[in-house]
Design a protein around this motif. Structure first.
Motif, PDB file in Angstrom:
ATOM      1  N   ARG B 209       0.836  -1.199   0.000  1.00 15.84           N
ATOM      2  CA  ARG B 209       0.000   0.000   0.000  1.00 15.84           C
ATOM      3  C   ARG B 209       0.865   1.241   0.000  1.00 15.84           C
ATOM      4  O   ARG B 209       1.979   1.228   0.520  1.00 15.84           O
ATOM      5  CB  ARG B 209      -0.810   0.031   1.296  1.00 15.84           C
ATOM      6  N   VAL B 210       0.341   2.315  -0.546  1.00 10.55           N
ATOM      7  CA  VAL B 210       1.066   3.580  -0.502  1.00 10.55           C
ATOM      8  C   VAL B 210       0.153   4.645   0.098  1.00 10.55           C
ATOM      9  O   VAL B 210      -1.033   4.728  -0.238  1.00 10.55           O
ATOM     10  CB  VAL B 210       1.516   4.022  -1.909  1.00 10.55           C
ATOM     11  N   ILE B 211       0.740   5.425   0.995  1.00  8.68           N
ATOM     12  CA  ILE B 211      -0.002   6.511   1.625  1.00  8.68           C
ATOM     13  C   ILE B 211       0.657   7.823   1.250  1.00  8.68           C
ATOM     14  O   ILE B 211       1.878   7.938   1.307  1.00  8.68           O
ATOM     15  CB  ILE B 211       0.003   6.343   3.157  1.00  8.68           C
ATOM     16  N   PHE B 212      -0.148   8.787   0.857  1.00  2.66           N
ATOM     17  CA  PHE B 212       0.393  10.104   0.533  1.00  2.66           C
ATOM     18  C   PHE B 212      -0.064  11.106   1.585  1.00  2.66           C
ATOM     19  O   PHE B 212      -1.253  11.210   1.882  1.00  2.66           O
ATOM     20  CB  PHE B 212      -0.084  10.563  -0.856  1.00  2.66           C
ATOM     21  N   MET B 213       0.898  11.833   2.142  1.00  2.00           N
ATOM     22  CA  MET B 213       0.603  12.840   3.176  1.00  2.00           C
ATOM     23  C   MET B 213       0.998  14.216   2.704  1.00  2.00           C
ATOM     24  O   MET B 213       1.981  14.375   1.992  1.00  2.00           O
ATOM     25  CB  MET B 213       1.453  12.576   4.422  1.00  2.00           C
ATOM     26  N   ALA B 214       0.233  15.221   3.124  1.00  2.00           N
ATOM     27  CA  ALA B 214       0.663  16.603   2.945  1.00  2.00           C
ATOM     28  C   ALA B 214       0.061  17.433   4.069  1.00  2.00           C
ATOM     29  O   ALA B 214      -1.080  17.181   4.484  1.00  2.00           O
ATOM     30  CB  ALA B 214       0.215  17.139   1.590  1.00  2.00           C
ATOM     31  N   ASP B 215       0.828  18.367   4.585  1.00  2.31           N
ATOM     32  CA  ASP B 215       0.370  19.258   5.666  1.00  2.31           C
ATOM     33  C   ASP B 215      -0.272  18.507   6.841  1.00  2.31           C
ATOM     34  O   ASP B 215      -1.288  18.945   7.364  1.00  2.31           O
ATOM     35  CB  ASP B 215      -0.632  20.285   5.126  1.00  2.31           C
ATOM     36  N   GLY B 216       0.303  17.381   7.206  1.00  2.76           N
ATOM     37  CA  GLY B 216      -0.197  16.680   8.383  1.00  2.76           C
ATOM     38  C   GLY B 216      -1.437  15.841   8.151  1.00  2.76           C
ATOM     39  O   GLY B 216      -2.002  15.293   9.095  1.00  2.76           O
ATOM     40  N   GLU B 217      -1.870  15.740   6.904  1.00  4.61           N
ATOM     41  CA  GLU B 217      -3.067  14.953   6.610  1.00  4.61           C
ATOM     42  C   GLU B 217      -2.736  13.800   5.674  1.00  4.61           C
ATOM     43  O   GLU B 217      -1.863  13.928   4.819  1.00  4.61           O
ATOM     44  CB  GLU B 217      -4.120  15.815   5.912  1.00  4.61           C
ATOM     45  N   THR B 226      -3.177   0.907  -7.751  1.00  3.55           N
ATOM     46  CA  THR B 226      -4.065   2.054  -7.896  1.00  3.55           C
ATOM     47  C   THR B 226      -3.290   3.345  -7.708  1.00  3.55           C
ATOM     48  O   THR B 226      -3.432   4.300  -8.472  1.00  3.55           O
ATOM     49  CB  THR B 226      -5.203   1.992  -6.854  1.00  3.55           C
ATOM     50  N   PHE B 227      -2.455   3.353  -6.686  1.00  2.72           N
ATOM     51  CA  PHE B 227      -1.739   4.589  -6.378  1.00  2.72           C
ATOM     52  C   PHE B 227      -0.849   5.030  -7.534  1.00  2.72           C
ATOM     53  O   PHE B 227      -0.875   6.178  -7.946  1.00  2.72           O
ATOM     54  CB  PHE B 227      -0.898   4.446  -5.115  1.00  2.72           C
ATOM     55  N   PHE B 228      -0.064   4.105  -8.039  1.00  2.99           N
ATOM     56  CA  PHE B 228       0.879   4.525  -9.074  1.00  2.99           C
ATOM     57  C   PHE B 228       0.221   4.718 -10.444  1.00  2.99           C
ATOM     58  O   PHE B 228       0.686   5.507 -11.248  1.00  2.99           O
ATOM     59  CB  PHE B 228       2.053   3.537  -9.170  1.00  2.99           C
TER      60      PHE B 228
END
Ligand SMILES: Nc1ncnc2c1ncn2[C@@H]1O[C@H](COP(=O)(O)OP(=O)(O)O)[C@@H](O)[C@H]1O
Ligand SMILES: [Mg+2]
Lengths: 212, 246
Positions: B209-217, B226-228
């Protein structure tokens, strides 16, 4: 000067002995007490940190003579009778321990925080991490300034003269007032202090090189 | 009870700064999750909360069945099961390579000394550094340090590994050796891993699985393909296009 030394030999030597004894005792106990308060100043518990801080700030910022007089005059009044030597040595210990605490704390803080994190991250307690990882590394940073503290301690032991501690300075004062040969007396006293302080300086430099 | 790590409405503040915003995340036992996002997005913070190196202010964080935020939870007990690999290695500078690996098993797990040594040598062998056992950390290269750091973590027999940008501080020619070791670790079927990395090729290979974070979220949480191939979040798409061009 030789004559002054030989005719007052036993006084000089006795003063030298008491100065040496007071210094060794104060060095030993101030190192232990100072290190303990240094660790208190960096523990996770805020309450303990404040206690450590108060101790260090109080005793670092009061003149040594005042601390010594307190033990010499006030403690016997309310708690227990102590002689000048004991009062002076206790004063010296407490005063020096505050400086040693600051020195050791600075050493602990100069160890990369990642070292503590790695150790805690492996499930070590704060104390285990301190003992096995942080303190051994802090020790290296602390050697040179600690050497200075030890030399200061020996010089500061002359405070015993003010509370009849029979130390080198006390004997020097006595000899000078009897013989009126103040210059030579204090030159000899100075040499005796050097006999203690110079080896400390050299040994600390040697240790510093060895550990570097 | 198949989840190893579970964030429930977790909030983390540094003073007034809101570093983790309402994090909900479940990582199953055996899963390999890659966490990506721009610098300052909270990736390190998130991974460090898992073993209590950072505390959370609200919500629940359940690691291996225990809530980290509970006062009664023994954090040292949890840390035994959660290995952490740092960007800057953090090898114990006053201990040689072998001692780096043997110290925690000895004083935390009270492991028998012979067994401990045998295990340490086997781990060193596994990461290809058996000949460095008696070197000090200062005497080995960055890539070697990181491999020792991984061996050190594995010596605690963790159920879960956290990798925080394990190759970001390395010279390019050292990266592959380290990634190879990490790949081996994540391939163990019962090992759960959370990996913060910018190595997208590596992420494609190891991640479930891949998780994408930005600004603490957390803005995107998908299975790898799906992610790629079809990321839904716009910032994730932008981030991917930038990082893959490099
Ligand atoms: N100890 C700290 N004190 C205050 N702010 C911090 C601290 N650690 C991180 N931050 C802030 O939290 C945010 C997230 O940091 P971090 O988790 O290190 O991001 P990333 O690993 O994604 O680059 C950043 O804005 C950073 O400045
Ligand atoms: Mg980071």
């Amino acid at each position: 000067m030789i004559h002054l030394l030989t005719s007052n030999w036993s006084e000089f030597i006795s003063g030298f002995g008491w100065t040496l004894l007071s210094s060794v005792l104060a060095l030993f106990f101030s190192l232990i007490i100072g290190s303990l308060f240094a660790i208190l100043e960096v523990v996770p518990n805020k309450f303990l940190r404040i206690i450590g801080n108060i101790y260090v700030e109080i005793f670092r910022n009061i003149p040594l003579l005042v601390i010594t007089m307190f033990f010499y005059l006030v403690i016997p009044l309310y708690i227990v009778k102590i002689n000048g030597f004991t009062a002076g040595t206790i004063g010296l210990t407490i005063y020096t321990s505050a400086f040693i605490a600051e020195t050791v704390r600075a050493g602990i803080n100069s160890v990369d925080p990642g070292q503590m994190e790695a150790a805690r991250g492996q499930g070590m307690t704060f104390w285990q991490a301190m003992r096995y990882i942080v303190l051994p590394q802090a020790f290296k940073y602390v050697i040179p300034p600690l050497g200075n503290q030890f030399v200061n301690l020996v010089k500061n032991s002359s405070v015993l003269a003010f509370v009849a501690g029979f130390d080198l300075m006390y004997q020097g004062n006595a000899i000078a007032s009897q013989t009126f040969d103040t210059v030579n007396t204090y030159v000899i006293v100075g040499i005796f202090y050097l006999i203690i302080t110079l080896p400390i300086s050299y040994y600390m430099q040697h240790l510093e090189k060895k550990l570097a | 009870m198949s989840s190893m790590i579970e964030f429930r409405n977790v909030q983390k503040y540094y003073g007034d700064f809101h570093a983790l915003k309402d994090i909900n995340l479940e990582i199953d036992k055996g899963e390999t999750v890659v966490l990506i996002g721009p610098s300052g997005s909270g990736k390190s913070t998130l991974s460090r909360t898992v073993n209590g190196l950072e505390t959370i202010q609200e919500g629940q964080l359940i690691v291996n069945g225990r809530d980290i935020a509970e006062r009664s939870t023994d954090i040292n007990r949890i840390r035994r099961d959660v290995g952490m690999v740092f960007q800057h290695f953090n090898l114990y500078a006053n201990k040689d390579v072998l001692e780096n690996i043997m110290l925690a098993p000895r004083i935390v797990l009270k492991m028998n000394e012979d067994e401990n040594k045998k295990q340490a040598m086997a781990l060193l062998d596994q990461v290809g550094l058996a000949d460095k056992a008696h070197n000090m950390p200062s005497q080995i290269s960055g890539g070697q340090k990181q491999r020792v750091a991984i061996a050190r973590s594995l010596a605690m027999k963790p159920r879960c590994m956290l990798f925080d940008e394990p190759t970001s501080a390395l010279d390019p020619e050292m990266i592959d050796d380290v990634l190879k070791v990490i790949k081996y670790v994540t391939s163990q079927s019962d090992m759960t891993s959370l990996i913060v990395t910018h190595e997208m090729g590596f992420a494609q290979e190891v991640a479930n699985r891949v998780i994408f974070m930005a600004d603490g979220e957390i803005l995107e949480d998908d299975n790898k393909d799906t992610f790629f191939n079809h990321p839904t979040n716009e910032r994730a798409t932008q981030f991917l296009s930038k990082i893959i061009k490099h």
